[in-house]
Write a protein that holds these residues in place. Structure first.
Motif, PDB file in Angstrom:
ATOM      1  N   ARG A 185      -3.198  -0.024  -3.339  1.00  0.00           N
ATOM      2  CA  ARG A 185      -2.239  -1.089  -3.631  1.00  0.00           C
ATOM      3  C   ARG A 185      -1.514  -0.740  -4.920  1.00  0.00           C
ATOM      4  O   ARG A 185      -2.147  -0.553  -5.958  1.00  0.00           O
ATOM      5  N   VAL A 186      -0.171  -0.667  -4.868  1.00  0.00           N
ATOM      6  CA  VAL A 186       0.595  -0.276  -6.055  1.00  0.00           C
ATOM      7  C   VAL A 186       0.384  -1.245  -7.212  1.00  0.00           C
ATOM      8  O   VAL A 186       0.313  -0.821  -8.363  1.00  0.00           O
ATOM      9  N   GLU A 187       0.252  -2.503  -6.913  1.00  0.00           N
ATOM     10  CA  GLU A 187       0.097  -3.489  -7.981  1.00  0.00           C
ATOM     11  C   GLU A 187      -1.256  -3.378  -8.684  1.00  0.00           C
ATOM     12  O   GLU A 187      -1.442  -3.911  -9.776  1.00  0.00           O
ATOM     13  N   ARG A 192       1.700   4.232 -11.705  1.00  0.00           N
ATOM     14  CA  ARG A 192       2.245   3.043 -11.045  1.00  0.00           C
ATOM     15  C   ARG A 192       3.753   3.179 -10.873  1.00  0.00           C
ATOM     16  O   ARG A 192       4.296   2.867  -9.809  1.00  0.00           O
ATOM     17  N   GLU A 193       4.459   3.705 -11.880  1.00  0.00           N
ATOM     18  CA  GLU A 193       5.914   3.902 -11.770  1.00  0.00           C
ATOM     19  C   GLU A 193       6.239   4.905 -10.666  1.00  0.00           C
ATOM     20  O   GLU A 193       7.170   4.708  -9.880  1.00  0.00           O
ATOM     21  N   ILE A 194       5.464   5.981 -10.596  1.00  0.00           N
ATOM     22  CA  ILE A 194       5.668   6.989  -9.548  1.00  0.00           C
ATOM     23  C   ILE A 194       5.461   6.359  -8.180  1.00  0.00           C
ATOM     24  O   ILE A 194       6.252   6.571  -7.256  1.00  0.00           O
ATOM     25  N   ARG A 195       4.433   5.568  -8.049  1.00  0.00           N
ATOM     26  CA  ARG A 195       4.134   4.917  -6.759  1.00  0.00           C
ATOM     27  C   ARG A 195       5.160   3.834  -6.423  1.00  0.00           C
ATOM     28  O   ARG A 195       5.449   3.602  -5.244  1.00  0.00           O
ATOM     29  N   TYR A 196       5.699   3.165  -7.436  1.00  0.00           N
ATOM     30  CA  TYR A 196       6.803   2.226  -7.169  1.00  0.00           C
ATOM     31  C   TYR A 196       7.953   2.983  -6.512  1.00  0.00           C
ATOM     32  O   TYR A 196       8.528   2.527  -5.521  1.00  0.00           O
ATOM     33  N   MET A 202       0.828  -1.197   0.000  1.00  0.00           N
ATOM     34  CA  MET A 202       0.000   0.000   0.000  1.00  0.00           C
ATOM     35  C   MET A 202       0.869   1.256   0.000  1.00  0.00           C
ATOM     36  O   MET A 202       1.876   1.320   0.692  1.00  0.00           O
ATOM     37  N   ILE A 203       0.416   2.236  -0.772  1.00  0.00           N
ATOM     38  CA  ILE A 203       1.015   3.568  -0.752  1.00  0.00           C
ATOM     39  C   ILE A 203      -0.139   4.543  -0.937  1.00  0.00           C
ATOM     40  O   ILE A 203      -0.945   4.387  -1.862  1.00  0.00           O
TER      41      ILE A 203
END
Length: 116
Positions: free
Chosen positions: A82-84, A92-96, A77-78
């Motif tokens: 859920r990032v996935e 998604r890349e930013i959250r990774y 989680m971020i």
């Protein structure tokens, strides 16, 4: 649909906040650089160029030399999401990246952060 405003924010403007976050927890700028380079395929020199050019997050990820295939192993989680499960690729890349910085700040070992 309009893009989220984070897309146009420069990586250079957020980078000092990543550094401050991890340094408060006893980690280093070099470790932040290492995980960013691991994620994007940038060398330290090309990453420094991106910072100097004030590249936006959208362009930073779109122009990355080679996104690490192991990034798909980043889960959790971020910001309550859920990032996935994030469908938009750029978000998604930013959250990774956010997740990796969080893991670093929480004291996780570099080998685990880089999914080795």
């Amino acid at each position: 649909m309009t893009k989220h405003r984070i897309y146009s924010v420069s990586v250079a403007s957020v980078y000092p906040h990543y550094i401050a976050k991890v340094e408060k927890k006893g980690r280093t700028k070099a470790e932040v650089d290492e995980i960013i380079c691991w994620l994007t395929g940038h060398s330290p020199a090309t990453f420094a160029e991106q910072l100097a050019e004030k590249t936006s997050f959208e362009d930073f990820f779109a122009q990355a030399p080679g996104m690490n295939p192991a990034r798909s192993l980043i889960t959790g989680m971020i910001c309550g999401v859920r990032v996935e499960d994030i469908e938009d690729t750029t978000m998604r890349e930013i959250r990774y990246l956010d997740k990796l910085v969080d893991e670093l700040a929480k004291g996780k070992a570099m080998e685990k952060i880089m999914r080795q």
